[in-house]
Design a protein around this motif. Structure first.
Motif, short mmCIF file in Angstrom:
data_model
loop_
_atom_site.label_atom_id
_atom_site.label_comp_id
_atom_site.label_asym_id
_atom_site.label_seq_id
_atom_site.Cartn_x
_atom_site.Cartn_y
_atom_site.Cartn_z
N LEU A 186 119.52 25.38 113.04
CA LEU A 186 120.55 25.26 112.01
C LEU A 186 121.63 24.26 112.40
N GLU B 24 120.25 20.83 111.86
CA GLU B 24 120.22 20.50 110.43
C GLU B 24 121.59 20.14 109.90
N CYS B 25 122.62 20.79 110.42
CA CYS B 25 123.99 20.53 109.97
C CYS B 25 124.57 19.25 110.56
#
Length: 70
Positions: free
Chosen positions: A7, A10-11
């Motif tokens: 995550l 992805e950010c």
């Protein structure tokens, strides 16, 4: 752990900003080594991509940083 790192990647924050260590409460030297390792990693990665107001002059001078460590 892997999902959280995914995550972060992805950010755009980078998976290297997150780590997990297993350290016993009585193992102070291992804790100190882990803190130093993560501090070096984060410094090498540079400022957070989310911090748009970061300026090089906002970095704490080495003299002040050393005073905080002691």
């Amino acid at each position: 752990m892997e999902y959280a790192q995914h995550l972060l990647e992805e950010c755009g924050l980078g998976a290297d900003r997150l780590a997990m260590y297993e350290i016993a409460a009585s193992d102070a030297p291992k804790w100190v080594a882990a803190v130093k390792e993560m501090t070096e990693k984060v410094k090498a990665l540079g400022p957070s991509p989310l911090n748009r107001e970061w300026r090089p002059e906002s970095v704490v001078p080495e003299e002040q940083e050393l005073a905080v460590q002691t």
